[in-house]
Design an enzyme around this catalytic site. Sequence first.
Site, PDB file in Angstrom:
ATOM      1  CD  GLU A 134      -2.688  -1.447  -0.006  1.00  0.00           C
ATOM      2  OE1 GLU A 134      -2.885  -0.507  -0.810  1.00  0.00           O
ATOM      3  OE2 GLU A 134      -3.090  -2.612  -0.219  1.00  0.00           O
ATOM      4  CG  HIS A 137      -1.068   1.367  -4.354  1.00  0.00           C
ATOM      5  ND1 HIS A 137      -1.290   1.307  -5.710  1.00  0.00           N
ATOM      6  CD2 HIS A 137      -1.420   0.152  -3.867  1.00  0.00           C
ATOM      7  CE1 HIS A 137      -1.756   0.103  -6.030  1.00  0.00           C
ATOM      8  NE2 HIS A 137      -1.840  -0.616  -4.931  1.00  0.00           N
TER       9      HIS A 137
HETATM   10 NI    NI Z   1      -2.481  -2.581  -4.824  1.00  0.00          NI
END
Ligand code: NI
Length: 172
Positions: A134, A137
């Site tokens: 995450e 990202h």
């Molecule tokens: Ni992802």
Amino acid sequence: MAAERGIVFHPSPVLRQKARPVERVDGFVAELVRDMHRLAREYDGIGLAAPQAGESLRIFVTCALYGEPERVFINPRLELKGEIVGGEEGCLSLPDIRAEIMRPPQARITAIDLEGNEFSLERDGIWARVWQHEFDHLEGTLIIDRMRPLDRLANRRALRDLERSAGGGRGR
Ligand code: NI
């Protein structure tokens, strides 16, 4: 009525931006986090980052799984430890793509919660991996950037189909 937020799929540009820090944990952030938790549950995710809900902000959420409650991490920082290990990963923004990604197995995260308070957690295994996925990202990095040549080959068709269908079809 405002359009409901949906999952953003590769190759959307928002997935490639470096996300901005959150300056104030306000109503907008609270609503975004509610939407992110809803989307993560709806699509059977483990976690979801704000760019995947179309907002270039440094926020990600994780789901109530493996003995953990639902969590939100605002402006997270990560410290990693240990010898890198492989583990299979998928991504809600890359449907039908799976790859073995190498990452350190232990992580300490420091972030802000929805009340604006800083907290830290340490986990190894699955959560250390999810946090790193995450966090990537928020830096504009996807698993397709980290996958090994063999996985790149194995996922070539799925990736091509996804890139061809850009802008339509896959979302709701
Ligand atoms: Ni992802």
